[in-house]
Design a protein around this motif. Structure first.
Motif, PDB file in Angstrom:
ATOM      1  N   THR A 244       3.945 -19.014  18.250  1.00  0.00           N
ATOM      2  CA  THR A 244       3.188 -19.257  17.016  1.00  0.00           C
ATOM      3  C   THR A 244       3.950 -18.719  15.821  1.00  0.00           C
ATOM      4  O   THR A 244       4.464 -17.605  15.839  1.00  0.00           O
ATOM      5  N   ARG A 245       3.976 -19.514  14.781  1.00  0.00           N
ATOM      6  CA  ARG A 245       4.628 -19.090  13.548  1.00  0.00           C
ATOM      7  C   ARG A 245       3.727 -19.437  12.371  1.00  0.00           C
ATOM      8  O   ARG A 245       3.216 -20.554  12.287  1.00  0.00           O
ATOM      9  N   LEU A 246       3.537 -18.466  11.503  1.00  0.00           N
ATOM     10  CA  LEU A 246       2.765 -18.730  10.296  1.00  0.00           C
ATOM     11  C   LEU A 246       3.606 -19.533   9.318  1.00  0.00           C
ATOM     12  O   LEU A 246       4.804 -19.291   9.170  1.00  0.00           O
ATOM     13  N   SER A 247       2.971 -20.476   8.656  1.00  0.00           N
ATOM     14  CA  SER A 247       3.665 -21.212   7.606  1.00  0.00           C
ATOM     15  C   SER A 247       4.018 -20.243   6.481  1.00  0.00           C
ATOM     16  O   SER A 247       3.368 -19.195   6.326  1.00  0.00           O
ATOM     17  N   PRO A 248       5.028 -20.559   5.694  1.00  0.00           N
ATOM     18  CA  PRO A 248       5.377 -19.661   4.576  1.00  0.00           C
ATOM     19  C   PRO A 248       4.194 -19.390   3.653  1.00  0.00           C
ATOM     20  O   PRO A 248       4.012 -18.255   3.203  1.00  0.00           O
ATOM     21  N   ASP A 249       3.365 -20.412   3.401  1.00  0.00           N
ATOM     22  CA  ASP A 249       2.212 -20.216   2.521  1.00  0.00           C
ATOM     23  C   ASP A 249       1.196 -19.270   3.144  1.00  0.00           C
ATOM     24  O   ASP A 249       0.654 -18.385   2.472  1.00  0.00           O
ATOM     25  N   ALA A 250       0.924 -19.459   4.459  1.00  0.00           N
ATOM     26  CA  ALA A 250      -0.046 -18.600   5.136  1.00  0.00           C
ATOM     27  C   ALA A 250       0.474 -17.172   5.238  1.00  0.00           C
ATOM     28  O   ALA A 250      -0.278 -16.207   5.070  1.00  0.00           O
ATOM     29  N   LEU A 251       1.757 -17.018   5.522  1.00  0.00           N
ATOM     30  CA  LEU A 251       2.358 -15.693   5.615  1.00  0.00           C
ATOM     31  C   LEU A 251       2.287 -14.978   4.269  1.00  0.00           C
ATOM     32  O   LEU A 251       1.942 -13.797   4.186  1.00  0.00           O
ATOM     33  N   ASP A 252       2.573 -15.715   3.209  1.00  0.00           N
ATOM     34  CA  ASP A 252       2.499 -15.144   1.868  1.00  0.00           C
ATOM     35  C   ASP A 252       1.068 -14.738   1.527  1.00  0.00           C
ATOM     36  O   ASP A 252       0.836 -13.688   0.920  1.00  0.00           O
ATOM     37  N   ALA A 253       0.098 -15.578   1.944  1.00  0.00           N
ATOM     38  CA  ALA A 253      -1.315 -15.260   1.677  1.00  0.00           C
ATOM     39  C   ALA A 253      -1.736 -13.984   2.385  1.00  0.00           C
ATOM     40  O   ALA A 253      -2.422 -13.132   1.808  1.00  0.00           O
ATOM     41  N   LEU A 254      -1.317 -13.820   3.644  1.00  0.00           N
ATOM     42  CA  LEU A 254      -1.681 -12.619   4.399  1.00  0.00           C
ATOM     43  C   LEU A 254      -1.061 -11.380   3.766  1.00  0.00           C
ATOM     44  O   LEU A 254      -1.733 -10.348   3.598  1.00  0.00           O
ATOM     45  N   LYS A 255       0.201 -11.459   3.394  1.00  0.00           N
ATOM     46  CA  LYS A 255       0.859 -10.318   2.760  1.00  0.00           C
ATOM     47  C   LYS A 255       0.227  -9.999   1.406  1.00  0.00           C
ATOM     48  O   LYS A 255       0.058  -8.830   1.053  1.00  0.00           O
ATOM     49  N   THR A 256      -0.116 -11.052   0.650  1.00  0.00           N
ATOM     50  CA  THR A 256      -0.745 -10.842  -0.653  1.00  0.00           C
ATOM     51  C   THR A 256      -2.087 -10.145  -0.498  1.00  0.00           C
ATOM     52  O   THR A 256      -2.409  -9.207  -1.242  1.00  0.00           O
ATOM     53  N   PHE A 257      -2.868 -10.585   0.487  1.00  0.00           N
ATOM     54  CA  PHE A 257      -4.166  -9.959   0.726  1.00  0.00           C
ATOM     55  C   PHE A 257      -4.010  -8.481   1.064  1.00  0.00           C
ATOM     56  O   PHE A 257      -4.694  -7.623   0.498  1.00  0.00           O
ATOM     57  N   LEU A 258      -3.115  -8.171   1.985  1.00  0.00           N
ATOM     58  CA  LEU A 258      -2.958  -6.790   2.440  1.00  0.00           C
ATOM     59  C   LEU A 258      -2.422  -5.877   1.342  1.00  0.00           C
ATOM     60  O   LEU A 258      -2.556  -4.657   1.434  1.00  0.00           O
ATOM     61  N   ALA A 259      -1.842  -6.447   0.295  1.00  0.00           N
ATOM     62  CA  ALA A 259      -1.319  -5.650  -0.812  1.00  0.00           C
ATOM     63  C   ALA A 259      -2.374  -5.373  -1.884  1.00  0.00           C
ATOM     64  O   ALA A 259      -2.126  -4.577  -2.793  1.00  0.00           O
ATOM     65  N   LEU A 260      -3.558  -5.979  -1.771  1.00  0.00           N
ATOM     66  CA  LEU A 260      -4.592  -5.784  -2.782  1.00  0.00           C
ATOM     67  C   LEU A 260      -5.073  -4.329  -2.763  1.00  0.00           C
ATOM     68  O   LEU A 260      -5.443  -3.793  -1.720  1.00  0.00           O
ATOM     69  N   ASP A 261      -5.090  -3.704  -3.917  1.00  0.00           N
ATOM     70  CA  ASP A 261      -5.474  -2.293  -4.037  1.00  0.00           C
ATOM     71  C   ASP A 261      -5.946  -2.080  -5.467  1.00  0.00           C
ATOM     72  O   ASP A 261      -5.128  -1.962  -6.383  1.00  0.00           O
ATOM     73  N   SER A 305     -14.319   4.801  -9.928  1.00  0.00           N
ATOM     74  CA  SER A 305     -13.728   5.999  -9.317  1.00  0.00           C
ATOM     75  C   SER A 305     -13.481   5.837  -7.820  1.00  0.00           C
ATOM     76  O   SER A 305     -13.007   6.754  -7.159  1.00  0.00           O
ATOM     77  N   ILE A 306     -13.833   4.673  -7.283  1.00  0.00           N
ATOM     78  CA  ILE A 306     -13.644   4.375  -5.859  1.00  0.00           C
ATOM     79  C   ILE A 306     -12.583   3.285  -5.749  1.00  0.00           C
ATOM     80  O   ILE A 306     -12.551   2.359  -6.557  1.00  0.00           O
ATOM     81  N   HIS A 307     -11.720   3.383  -4.753  1.00  0.00           N
ATOM     82  CA  HIS A 307     -10.675   2.378  -4.586  1.00  0.00           C
ATOM     83  C   HIS A 307     -10.954   1.487  -3.380  1.00  0.00           C
ATOM     84  O   HIS A 307     -11.378   1.963  -2.324  1.00  0.00           O
ATOM     85  N   TRP A 308     -10.723   0.198  -3.569  1.00  0.00           N
ATOM     86  CA  TRP A 308     -10.733  -0.747  -2.443  1.00  0.00           C
ATOM     87  C   TRP A 308      -9.293  -1.108  -2.114  1.00  0.00           C
ATOM     88  O   TRP A 308      -8.534  -1.547  -2.976  1.00  0.00           O
ATOM     89  N   ARG A 309      -8.908  -0.859  -0.860  1.00  0.00           N
ATOM     90  CA  ARG A 309      -7.614  -1.294  -0.356  1.00  0.00           C
ATOM     91  C   ARG A 309      -7.848  -2.292   0.755  1.00  0.00           C
ATOM     92  O   ARG A 309      -8.482  -1.982   1.766  1.00  0.00           O
ATOM     93  N   ALA A 310      -7.350  -3.510   0.583  1.00  0.00           N
ATOM     94  CA  ALA A 310      -7.592  -4.561   1.567  1.00  0.00           C
ATOM     95  C   ALA A 310      -7.028  -4.207   2.936  1.00  0.00           C
ATOM     96  O   ALA A 310      -7.562  -4.645   3.964  1.00  0.00           O
ATOM     97  N   ALA A 311      -5.951  -3.425   2.985  1.00  0.00           N
ATOM     98  CA  ALA A 311      -5.317  -3.073   4.254  1.00  0.00           C
ATOM     99  C   ALA A 311      -5.904  -1.823   4.888  1.00  0.00           C
ATOM    100  O   ALA A 311      -5.474  -1.420   5.964  1.00  0.00           O
TER     101      ALA A 311
END
Length: 373
Positions: A244-261, A305-311
């Motif tokens: 299984t390989r993620l498409s470049p768009d899907a891989l970018d979406a997953l990385k973008t989500f996990l970087a949300l802070d 004063s509270i932080h949300w980190r997606a990861a």
């Protein structure tokens, strides 16, 4: 309080727990090991002190309170909603610090308004930490297992990969390794040419017959271990995961989500913007997420004063939604942590699903912060 080694603030903490309308529960130190080994997660499993009864039952010293409090509730067959509090020792192998230390906390079982219960858990934990570690700036971090699961499902990965990623949530190193594999699949595992041919063709029937003939030719009993059908299914599943390989768009979406802070007062708009940009339909998870924000605001919590980190996750397998930690002091010690665990009660034997959320306080760490303040 009669337990040796209790911190000096234990009596005051006990009164504070009583004020939360959470009945005190007394949990035996010796517990059956199986529920912890099955449901607590790898990080806790390897730290448990195990022993065995004279009848061969696997036992352990109580490594945490959530699972035994839930088991006690089920055994007593009492109604919900119901809140429980506890204060006592837990026993874990640790690299730093004592292997036995005190924890206190609250488990909130059966509250149908999940957003309200989540907000109460975060707010109560923050209030307790503020009261017993005064004069310290607190860092409150929130994550959400259900939002991560919704994003992973929306990417269209095979069920096996979804399960792997969800299991790794909160373990940054493991999660990054899996994402790397999805970016560049490893198909280098050595396989018999015939087996590889069947797998490449997707011929499960042919592969099963081949495995059966090899087992018969080598005298390996098909009743001794896995059957040819089970071996075939396992090989097909492993092949699907490995290739299984993620498409470049899907891989970018997953990385973008996990970087949300972001601060929690910006979390709803940030999550909505991400979902729209990535083309993911995660509306159900967003609705629950936003309801929790509203409930926290209604309790007077300052969302900025509270932080949300997606990861952000916590290393216990039973969490299903909200996860959070509260840290303080120069070393940013985690003094409290908790989350939602809606599947746990059914897994432990409850006759019907019971929504549940809770938190625990690390009293030795609170004592350390108090001493340095």
């Amino acid at each position: 309080m009669t337990q040796a080694g209790l911190p000096t603030f234990a009596d005051e903490l006990a009164l504070a727990l009583d004020a939360l309308e959470a009945g005190r529960v007394d949990i035996p130190v010796i517990q059956p090991a199986e529920p912890f080994l099955d449901m607590a997660g790898e990080d806790l499993r390897r730290r448990i002190f195990l022993t065995e009864s004279e009848t061969g039952e696997s036992l352990c010293l109580r490594p945490e309170f959530t699972i035994p409090v839930c088991r006690a509730h089920i055994a007593e067959s009492v109604g919900t909603p119901r809140r429980y509090s506890y204060l006592g020792k837990v026993f874990r192998q640790r690299r730093d610090g004592a292997n036995e230390f005190f924890q206190a906390g609250v488990e909130d079982l059966g509250e149908p308004d999940e957003a309200r219960a989540d907000a109460r858990a975060v707010s109560d934990a923050r209030t307790l930490v503020s009261s017993f570690a005064p004069g310290n700036a607190l860092t409150v971090t929130i994550g959400d297992q259900s939002v991560f699961e919704a994003v992973v499902a929306g990417l269209g990965l095979p069920a096996g990969w979804q399960k792997r990623l969800i299991h790794a949530f909160g373990n940054e190193q493991a999660l990054n390794a899996m994402i790397a594999r999805l970016a560049s699949p490893d198909e280098s595992a050595a396989l018999d040419d015939t087996v590889a041919g069947f797998l490449a063709a997707g011929d499960a029937s042919g592969l099963e017959k081949h495995i059966e003939s090899v087992m018969e030719a080598t005298g390996y009993s098909t009743h001794a271990s896995r059957s040819p059908a089970e071996i075939t299914a396992r090989l097909m599943d492993k092949q699907a995961l490995a290739s299984t390989r993620l498409s470049p768009d899907a891989l970018d979406a997953l990385k973008t989500f996990l970087a949300l802070d972001v601060p929690l007062d910006r979390a709803a708009e940030t999550l909505a913007a991400f979902a729209s940009s990535a083309g993911l339909d995660i509306r159900s998870a967003q609705t629950s997420f936003e309801a929790r924000l509203d409930a926290l605001s209604e309790r007077g919590e300052d969302l900025s004063s509270i932080h949300w980190r997606a990861a952000f996750g916590r290393p216990l397998d039973y969490y299903t939604g909200l996860v959070f930690e509260i840290a303080a002091g120069g070393a940013n010690l985690v003094l409290a942590g908790g989350g939602r665990y809606d599947r746990l009660m059914a897994l432990l034997g409850a006759q019907a699903p019971i929504p549940a959320v809770g938190f625990s306080l690390w009293l030795d760490r609170i004592e350390t912060v108090r001493a340095g303040s």
